[in-house]
Structure formats: C-alpha cells, structure tokens
Design an enzyme around this catalytic site. Structure first.
Site, short mmCIF file in Angstrom:
data_model
loop_
_atom_site.label_atom_id
_atom_site.label_comp_id
_atom_site.label_asym_id
_atom_site.label_seq_id
_atom_site.Cartn_x
_atom_site.Cartn_y
_atom_site.Cartn_z
N TYR A 4 -7.53 -0.59 -9.60
CA TYR A 4 -8.86 -0.38 -10.14
C TYR A 4 -9.74 0.47 -9.22
CZ TYR A 4 -8.10 -3.00 -14.36
OH TYR A 4 -7.64 -3.39 -15.59
N HIS B 19 -9.88 -9.37 -12.37
CA HIS B 19 -8.53 -8.81 -12.30
C HIS B 19 -7.75 -9.31 -11.09
CE1 HIS B 19 -8.91 -6.27 -15.76
NE2 HIS B 19 -10.01 -5.71 -15.31
#
Lengths: 747, 747
Positions: free
Chosen positions: A270, A424
């Site tokens: 990410y 996440h």
C-alpha cells in the site's frame, strides 16, 4: 500562476498554525509562498521541461521510444468517439472504466500536445472537458455509492476516484490551457473544474481533512487546481486543512502517514499505492513554489518514502507483508513516477538502476533526465541496505527490520515487529520471512485475493483473507492456544505495537530483537533474529530465538511456512496416509490439513526441503522431547479452491509457562538434475547450543567439519558500540565490543 | 591409423553378413574400409582440427572463451595430486567419482595439450595412464557389482561405466600419443587399454553384443580403441558383433534402436543420454573411414536422431514422457556434442540457434565451427515442426505426435500413441500434454525421482515411480475400472502398441487419431486430438475426442492433470472440507486425495484454471448427466512426502459399454495483478457440438460472440490430400478436400 504576489504574512500564519497543531519542528522548513510562475504548464511538467522534451523526441533513445509508443496508443484511442457517459456503474463497470480511460487519455493527449504542438491532441482534451462541463453540474451523488458512506462521488461511486480524476484532469487542462480561448477556459472551469474542487473540498470536509491516503488524493487534486486556476486559498487549504489549522491537509499527512524512516504503516504494497498523490503534488508544489522546499520537508520525507519503497523489495517484488498481492513490485506505475521524481530531485545514479529495471520512461522533465542518463550509461548499482525501518509517525511504534547480505545468493531476512497497519494489517507480530538466490524461502501468504477475477468473489478480497491470510497461524510467529494475536480484534491491535529492543548490522552479523506483551493477555513474546555469515568457511545462517513467558500454562505453536519439497527429517514421520483432517476449528487452523506429526527425541532436530531453484534449506532446532512437529498443507475447508496449497511445519509445545524456541536456517548445496549432480544435500550442522550468561546470549552452531560458529550478543537494550562484553564458553574466554560478534572456533 | 591398407574383401564380407542378419538395405550404403589416417589425434578431433583450434584460441571469441575456461579449471585440477584408487565404492562413492573425474580430466588435459603443446598437460595424462596400467591388471571384478549381474565392471560396479571410461580415455590417449615414448605407449596399451578392451569385448559378450544403449557404449569404446591401437578387427567387431555376423554391433544398434524418424523408443529423456556414444563413435568412424559414409547410414539416422531430440523439446526442456526428470533439456552435454557434430556435418544454420541456447562450446573441430559461425552471427531460427515421430525400428509401432503452432504463445500438443518404451515406459497409451507460452499446462508427472539426493531412496527411482508415475491414472488418458493399461504387465505392454490412424497438419488444423485394443481385454480405445486456430478471430483450441468401445460395461476415468489454481466451474462443487480420503486402493488411485466431486447436468461443462504465468485455461466438455467430475490432489499414502502436490480433475462415467469424451481446451485472457488488470477471465465457449456423419466427424465450438468454429475431418484412414468430403450441418452444405478443415461460421 497566481496573478499577484502573495503577501509574506500568510506563510507566517501557516507556520504558527502548524506549530499550534503539534506538527513537528520539521514543518518550519516549509518556506513562505511567493509569486507563482505565470505560464502553463507548471504542475508535474513545467514549461522549461517542454523545451527539453521537444528536443529529445527528435533524437534516438529511450525518451523518443517512449514518446512514439505513447503517441501510437493515443492516436489509436483518438479514433474512437468521445464518450462521457452519465455515471451508473461501480468499479469494473462500463461508466466507471470509461471515466478512468478518459482522464488517462486527456493526460496523455495533453502531454503530446505540448511536445508536438499538434492541435488535434488539444482539441480532444478540450472537447472532453467541455463535455464534462456540460455533464458535471447535472450530477447528483453517484447511484452506486455505499449506503450511508461519508465519501460518495458523483462521477464515481466514491470520492477517492473523483480525486484521482481531478489529479489527472487538472494536469491535462494545464497542458492544453494555452490552446483554449478564454471562453472555452471559462466554461470548463465553471462547469467542471471548480465544481469538482468544491465538491472534493468544502463539500467533503471529512475526507478532505482526513489524515489518510484518500485525503492525500483530495488535497493533491484541489491544491494542484489552485495553482492552475490561480486560487491560492485552495493551495493553503490543501496544505493545511480546510480551516488552515494544520490539523489536516497535505503537510499533516506527510508528517503522520510515514514514519521518520519513510515507512508507511500498511506496508510496501500500500505504500507503493500511497506514493502517487504525494509525489505528484510535491512535484507540483516544487515547480510552483520552490521556496517551500517541499522535498526537504520533514527531513526529506518524500524522498525517503520513495527510497524506502524500493528498499522494501527483493528481486523486484515488494515484501508481501499484510494485505499484499505478491506480484507487485518496483515496476508499478506509482514507483516509476517516484523514481523519476526522486532522480530529478537528487541525481542519485543508483536510482537509474531501478529505473532500468522498471523499463518505463515517463514523458515528463524528470522522465527525460532518467532517459538521457540511462542512454548515457550513468547508472550505478543500487545499494539495498540492512536497516530497521521504524514504524509510527514518531518512529517509536516498532519497526520493519530488513537484514541483507549479498554473499552467495543475495539473502534477505525480514523481521516484523511493526505496528498493525490498520485494516490491511495482519495479526503477525514478530513474524519473519527469508529470501535467498532470488526466491522466497520462508514465506508469507500475502493477501487471499485474485485481483479483478470475477469468479473469485468479484475480484475483491476473498473470505479466506480474513479466515486465513490475516490469522496468526498463517505467519511465521508464535500462536498461543490456537488463537490469533489480539484475539483478532483490530482496534486492540491498532492500539498496541511491539517494541524494537535493538538492531545492529556489521559485515558478519545482522541482529535485531523485539518484544510484545499485548498480543496475548499475560504473555510476553520476545524474538531475536540474526543473519550471520562466516568469512572462514563461507557458511550462512539465519538464527531465530523465540522466547515466550506467561503467567499460566499455554499451548505454543511456531510455524515455518516454506516453499519447496520436503526431502529429509532427522526423525521418523508419522504420516496420515489414507485420510487427513483439518488441524483445528478456527483462527486459520481450520484451513490446515494435518499430514504428519512426530515428537522427536530431545536434542537436535532437522528438517530439510528443496526449493524449485535446486537449493536445499535445513531448519535445525533444539527440542526438549516434549515438542511435537506437525506437518501441514493449506487447503482444508476451502470448498471453492480459493487457497494455494502451501506447506508448513509447526513446532508445538503444550502446557508450558516459559519456553524458548531455538532454531537455525541454513541454505546449502545444489540439486542440479540437468547437469546430473547434487552437492551437499545434507545439512552441515551437527550440534546447536544456546546459553544465557547475564546480558550475554550465545548460540553455537557446530558443523560436521568440526568448526563452530559462535554468535555472542549483548541483550541489554542500552548496549552501544563501545560496550565491552566478555564471557567464558567451554573453558575459553571471549570478549567483544558492541552489540554482537560471530566467533569462528576451529578445532 | 592402421599400419596397412585394409583389403577390399572385408567390406564385402561385412555387407553380406549384414544382409544375412536382416539389416535393412540402408546398411548397403556403408562403404568399404580403406587406409586409415596415420596420425594422432583422429577420433572426434582430427589433426586438421587441431591446426584450426590452435589459431582460434589466439583470437577473441566464443572458442577462445571456452578454451580459457577449460584451461583454468584443468590448471586448478592439476594442482591436486594424482589419485587412481583401488576400486571400492558404488555410484556416488569416492572411488567411483574419482575414476569419473580422472577420465574427464585426462580428456580435457589431452585436448589442452594438443592446443597449447604445453607438455604439463600430456605429462599428467601419461602419469595417470601409467598408474592405470599398474592398477588394472591387478583388479578382480568390482566388489560392489550386483550379485549375479551379467555386466560387472572392474574399475566401476558395472561395465557401462567402464565403457564410458574407455570412450574418454582412448580419446585422451590418442590426443597425447605423440608425446609418449614407445616404451610408455607400450606399457599403457599393455597394462590398461588392451585389457579394458578385452574385458569389455570378448569377456563381456552378452553386453557387447546387446542391441541396447549399454552395448553402444561398449562398441564405441572398443571400436575407437581399434582405430587408435591399429586393430581393425576390433572395429569390425564393434560394428558387426563379436562374431561379425551383424546380429549385434553398432550398425545393428543404429538400425534397431531408433525409428526411421530418429525416435528412440524410451522417449527424449533417454534418447538424449543414448546419443553420446552414437555421435562420438560415428564421428570417429567418419574421421577414420569417411568412405563408410556413416552419417548417411540408414537414410542419415544419426543426424535424424540428433534433430529429433531437439524437436522433442519445448522452451528448452524435453517433453517429460516416460521416466524423465523434467529439468533435462537441450543444454545437456550429450546434445551439445550432438548439435556441434550435426552442425559440422551439415552446416545447417538453424542448429546454431540451438547451440546459442546451449551456450557451451566444445573444444573440438566441430565446436570451433559452431563458435566461429555464432561469432559471425550466422544463426537462423530453428524450425520446430508438427510431426508424427513414428515409433519402432520399422516405424510401424505407433508414434509420438507433436502438434505445434507459433500463434499467440508457441503452443505444443503432445499426443502419445507410442509403444511402451521398455522398462522406462509408462502405462499411458494415447495420453496427451499441452504447452502454451513457455509453460506446461496439461501435464505429465515425469519420473518420481530426486536424482542423487541420498535421503530420497539414495537418489534412485522412488517407490512412487512404480506406484504412481508409471500408472495410467497419473496420465491424461482413459483408465478402465481403476486398472492401469496392460494391468501393469510390462511384457504384455512391450508386445503391443497403439496404431496411428492418421496425422495431418496445415496452417489452421493439426489433427491425429490412433487406437489400441490391447490395453484392456475387450476394450478399444480410440482418440482423436486436434490443435486448431482460426485466422478469423485468433482463437485457439485443443480438441479431444476419446472414444471407448467395449463388450462389457465398465467404469471409465479420464483425468486432466493441470498446473495452476482452479478459478471457476460451471457447476457446483461438492467439496470435502473437514477431512479427505484417498480415492482408491491401487493403480495410483491410492495416491490421490479426493477433494471434491460433482455430477453436472447434461450439456456443456466448464472448468477454468489460472496458471502462474497469468493465463487462463478452460476445459469445456460435453457431459451426459451421468458423468461425475472428481477433483483430486496428489499426496495420499505418501508418508515420506515423495510426491509433488499436483492437481487433476477426472471425468468419470460408470457402467457404460460405449462412450465418447468430447472436450476442448481453450487458453484465454490474462491475469496481471502487477499492472492491475484482468482480461477475458471467462471462456468464450458457449456451446459444443459433436456429430458423426459416416466417415465425417464434426466438432462445433460456438463462442459468446456468436461465431462458430466448425472442425470437420474425414476419419477414413486412407483419406488423402485429394479426398473430397461434403456434409450438411444445421441446414447448410459444406465441402472440403483432404483430411480436415476448420470452418469459421459467423452469424
């Protein structure tokens, strides 16, 4: 591009507010606004860049090749009629994808217009923008927005995509602005650009002000529009929150979302995604207001973030910690922009090597520098470092530790006493991974997801991402009582983090230790990992000491997830042959087939596997006679075949209050059936020994050849380079300075 | 090198004997012996080669690089003392490996002596040969020979290795002979070379005369010694059997062990191994007696055998049929020699491309030609062909069929109506494999073996090679009543073979059919496979029609072993989730975990998987509502983790006398998580249809886009290119010439 000089006081105000809002002193380095450049383009690409780019496309080389390739694909796209449909579909659907294609085409056509001065490119952008100017004022909120969501869009189902549209579109507009009549420009600004800015800023205050990646996209789009449309107020709001308090906004995001080492809390997968708006807006700020020194802000955090993203890769792919799709790597478009921008800023020739691996040249001024310097062969080998990348905005919420050595196969050991990383993140405190000779050896599953494959849960995260991939047992770290860390409670996980005790790296020894006492109530987990090599015999070991202390007795499981074929064990396997069952009921255990189990005698226990590259790996452990070894394969309770059939072995010690797992991973030998030879298929380790003498801790690895590698380290967190340690081992006295030393004892 | 001219009559005698022994007329092309060249060296390397090689090592290029590399490794080896130990160990043990190293070193040092004229190389060879001359006369049979074996060695546990020793050593002797005094030469010949020749010929008659690869090594060694030691009788015996009858010997081996298409009955893995002595001895014969025309013998069978070995590879690796280790490919040393020799003989520039892929240059005259012509950039693309490689010495024992197309991904379909292939053959009549974009898609397990990995059954074939790898269910062909072909009886399997009914290849259609009625009593298996592509829409399909006819009802299983992750099925899976069991009790079924089963409704059934390269594959089948689909994973009853966890699905039709499995494999789309797109994850096939109209057979594949690919073929075995066929399909008349045609019907 603002028409008037900006008074000095605004900057002083911004500084005061930033201080009041608790932004660190680094914010002070952002310098005052001044007169903006008065010409187009001037966001990521400046007018000066254009002159150089126009010259470069006339000469053979990488830049011309990239230009011709883009031109050819844009020319093809121009053959299709304009389509600016009324928004109807969610992600993946027609109108969603069409609006994405539109902003990409507008951007590329804008670049081509500047380079070629061919009006057909500007005309297409103009016509599309006029169509948006007609459409946008008519739009309600998107019909496919999530019910009750705080971030709906109009063109897209969520405002994130709308902000991405603005980031590209404002650049396209900037690139073709010189071709427009004032009337055309006015219509576009009034019908499309200003309403989008308004919608994404004052009408989306929660998302705009949010210190989060979505906020970065919104502030980047709005701030860049401020430069192009001569609205300094928008720039200020983008930098400092809608109320210019500094509580939100781009500077706050830069101060908070990255650690002081440029590590992004969700991990490199990410981080790579997050880079795009940071780098784009920073470049635009730098072109318009170089006095702000945005690239120097917070000790050059933008540059660090780019470099850390590269550092967190191996053989071109990102370390797949947390939710990560394993094929993502340094050639992604976000990092192409990042590397070009960082090279433009720093001229660091090591970045050229990364750019060469990316093999994609941007049509920007920085892209041109990269292309020309690659053409001139100026690249230098990129130096991957051993480093503890501190986590948390203040760098005190654990770390992601990377240990590397380039000896005999480019090895990397990743040790993860990092914070959770929000939604996440995985419940994998103190986990590790190991890489050798370009391959993943001790593995992390990454995310359970087939991106965009409709038949696999619509291409979204699979249910198994929750039931397997995030669970502790899916990682190489201790599971207590078959329960995941923080009992799978994300809020609790986000509140706590491991503590990095020390990190040290020298030529022979890379070593780090960390602990956490919040993953399980009443249980302290402490792990020490080292990557060592001996110049004496060229051997290499990854050393793992996992210490568990608890108030009550527990069952402790320590899995090793490995890639390859099991070839040998030092003990008999009791295999389940005619039928096999799931190992457990929940927390990921329901997905593991139990294929064999054993309880080896106390002493040295060895497990050897062979990977696809023909290299052998032996895990040597010290066991106490009460430790079981379970051999598992992933795939139980997976009725839709969503999981990959990966393998692991789990050391299980039951009913224990205190226990230390001691093990050593050793790469060795070569299996080469093509050339018909096999070398050193067997481990060289004959004996392991582990001792604690006060602060000093010892791991001795004795080889068949009779030599012993003795790793000694000082566990005291305050030990420094000048700390002197001494100890006696097997009747001989040893001494060392600093954190650790590897002794080679030959008989 | 014989001192005297050889009389003409010997050749006439040889010819008569060859005829008497039933050697085909091709043997007549072996021309009479004549005066042998009188100088050393003259085996694989001739004196004329040496002059050119000496010149070439002075100039930069591939040959010089290879020379320097060999010189550096030999110079290193010369630093170790000579070791010619008394034989004690079997394969892998010290004395075995040392004698292997010795002959390799002697050969390389001999070559370096000729090139450099540096006496140190000749002296090392001389000293080693003198040591062998001292040792060999003292040796009994090897202590580790197999009890009662007919092929013991003295230096090695079996005579095969002894013959390999001789093949290398006689070349080394030939290379350094000019440096020896007559007394030294006499001692070496009397103590080592002549005794070894005697031991391998008159003292090992059974192996020497055997028409088998071991025999080839013995005859090659003895025949080459005949040239060097001026013993024409040895050459005659090597060529024509000890009694010179032509019943055994090298010519007979060339006439029998390869099919007329150069296919070696055990498959490419062992073909590659078998090549070495054939090519070596043939080259030596050609250098000494070019009049024999050995390379033209039997319609150039040596050249064909080399080329066929290359043809039976994909992406550099051999098709892994029968006992085969999958990493073996065209870069093996045997094929480096083969390609160099074939290039020296033919000058075919396509072979240079293979040599470039091999990336190894031999220090021989042929190696020099390869190196110089690669340096000059003369290579041409090697043409891989679609071809039925006939099996059996007369070419009438079935075939290995290779269908290829280079469209959109270099596809290959292997169809195997070949003969059993003796002890290394698998019970896999009419099986197939499929390759696409460099990867194995529909797979063959190959051999169950970890070559030379001691912990895996001493590196020999694993027990699972018998219980799994050879079994029918381990392959992509029909299993009747869970029993393997020929009920696993090798003798019966060797006596029978499938019949190739036809093979045809044009640009759009490659098609072949074959049948066998001996694999199961009372059951006839007939399979037709086609690889088709449509220039209309660029689509590609592998079509499979498997027809079973039997007297009594049976259970029929047709497995597809695939590489990748299951992503979609057109029917519900009934998965076994909490525990799974072995599918059966024997014939390989005991090794399969049953993971899910389903009985889809009648009509079109589709199964889609995704491979590691990001390509989707869909198997579309027509089912009758009584066909079950079983999903399996390999690994049951494998307590030592010897098997790879490979996947398959099995179409099962029970209690049936006649059945045709109709299926079509379709590569499609792309999964690209790195670039974040997924294309065409779903099959384009909407409907399948299969019809027989007399000799005409039709398969219609209707796509979602509405177009239909209609494959029509004439099943009559005697159909020729001029045969005209016509038929009606869905109210429209069609006609075609020859074997088959693909019609594209658009709506």
């Amino acid at each position: 591009m603002f028409g008037n000089p900006v008074p000095q006081k605004r900057s002083a105000l911004a500084t005061c507010i930033a201080l009041a809002a608790g932004v660190s002193a680094a914010a002070l380095t952002v310098k005052p606004l001044s007169v903006f450049a008065a010409e187009h383009p001037n966001l990521v690409i400046s007018a000066a860049d254009i002159d150089a780019m126009q010259g470069a496309v006339e000469k053979p080389g990488r830049f011309r090749a990239a230009f011709l390739s883009t031109q050819s694909s844009v020319d093809l796209a121009l053959q299709a009629p304009i389509a600016v449909p009324v928004p109807a579909d969610a992600g993946g659907g027609y109108t969603h994808e069409q609006h994405k294609k539109n902003y990409q085409l507008m951007y590329n056509a804008g670049v081509l217009y500047q380079i070629t001065e061919n009006p057909k490119y500007a005309e297409r952008v103009r016509d599309m923008l006029l169509a948006y100017a007609d459409l946008y004022p008519t739009l309600p909120l998107h019909p496919k927005r999530r019910p009750g969501a705080k971030n709906p869009g109009k063109l897209f189902w969520q405002s994130l995509n709308e902000a991405v549209w603005l980031v590209y579109t404002i650049q396209a507009y900037d690139l073709i602005r010189p071709s427009l009549t004032d009337a055309e420009a006015e219509k576009i600004e009034r019908g499309a650009l200003r309403p989008v800015v308004k919608f994404l800023s004052v009408e989306s205050p929660e998302t705009f002000n949010k210190v989060h990646n979505h906020g970065t996209w919104l502030t980047a789009g709005v701030g860049m529009a401020g430069y192009v449309l001569d609205e300094p107020e928008w720039v200020e709001q983008a930098l400092l929150d809608l109320d210019k308090s500094g509580r939100g906004g781009f500077l706050r995001q830069l101060s908070t979302l990255f650690s002081p080492d440029g590590y992004y809390n969700e991990g490199p997968y990410y981080q790579r995604y997050a880079l795009m708006p940071f780098v784009t807006f920073a470049k635009a700020i730098d072109n318009n207001e170089p006095e702000r020194g945005i690239f120097e802000y917070r000790d050059s955090i933008v540059m660090k973030a780019i470099d850390t993203t590269i550092q967190l890769s191996y053989n071109g792919l990102f370390f797949p910690i947390n939710d990560a799709i394993k094929s993502k790597g340094i050639d992604t478009s976000e990092l192409v922009l990042g590397v070009a921008t960082a090279y433009g800023e720093s001229g660091n020739a090591q970045l050229l090597e990364i750019a060469a691996q990316q093999d994609r040249i941007l049509l920007t001024g920085d892209g041109l520098k990269v292309a020309q310097d690659l053409d001139a062969g100026k690249q230098q080998p990129y130096q991957f470092k051993s480093m503890a990348f501190r986590d948390g905005k203040d760098g005190n919420e654990g770390a992601l530790v990377v240990m590397r050595q380039q000896l005999d196969g480019d090895q990397a050991l990743i040790f993860k006493p990092a914070a959770q990383g929000m939604g996440h993140g995985h419940f994998d405190k103190l986990s590790w991974q190991f890489y050798d000779r370009g391959a993943e050896i001790v593995t992390d599953y990454g995310a359970a997801r087939f991106l965009n494959v409709e038949s696999k849960n619509g291409g979204r995260y699979l249910p198994e991402n929750e039931t397997w991939a995030k669970q502790t047992v899916a990682h190489n770290t201790v599971v207590v009582d078959e329960t995941s860390h923080f009992d799978n409670d994300l809020k609790s996980a986000n509140r706590h983090h491991p503590k990095l005790q020390f990190f040290h790296a020298d030529n022979q020894v890379k070593i780090s230790a960390a602990n956490i006492d919040s993953a399980y109530p009443g249980v302290t987990l402490t792990r020490t990992m080292a990557l060592v090599n001996s110049p004496g015999d060229g051997s290499t070991f990854a050393i793992d000491l996992f210490d568990v202390k608890s108030e009550k007795p527990h069952q402790l499981d320590l899995p090793v997830h490995y890639n390859g074929q099991l070839v040998d064990t030092s003990f008999d396997l009791r295999g389940f042959t005619d039928s096999i069952s799931a190992l457990g009921k929940g927390n990921g255990y329901q997905h593991l087939w139990l294929k064999a189990r054993s309880k080896p005698d106390s002493g040295l226990t060895q497990i050897t596997w062979l990977n696809d590259n023909g290299r052998f790996y032996t895990q040597s452990s010290l066991v106490d006679g009460n430790t079981e070894i379970l051999f598992t394969e992933l795939g139980a309770n997976d009725p839709h075949f969503n999981l990959r059939a990966e393998k692991s072995f789990i050391a299980r010690r039951n009913k224990v209050r205190e226990h230390t797992f001691v093990s050593v991973l050793e790469p060795h030998g070569e299996y080469n059936p093509a050339q018909e030879f096999t070398l050193e298929a067997e481990s060289k380790v004959r004996e392991l020994d582990h001792k604690k003498i006060g602060d000093i801790e010892l791991v001795a690895i004795e080889s068949n050849a009779g030599a012993t590698q003795l790793l000694a380290f000082n566990r005291n967190p305050v030990a420094s380079a000048s700390t002197e340690s001494s100890f006696e081992y097997r009747g001989i006295n040893y001494a060392f300075s600093g954190r650790a030393k590897l002794f080679l004892i030959t008989n």
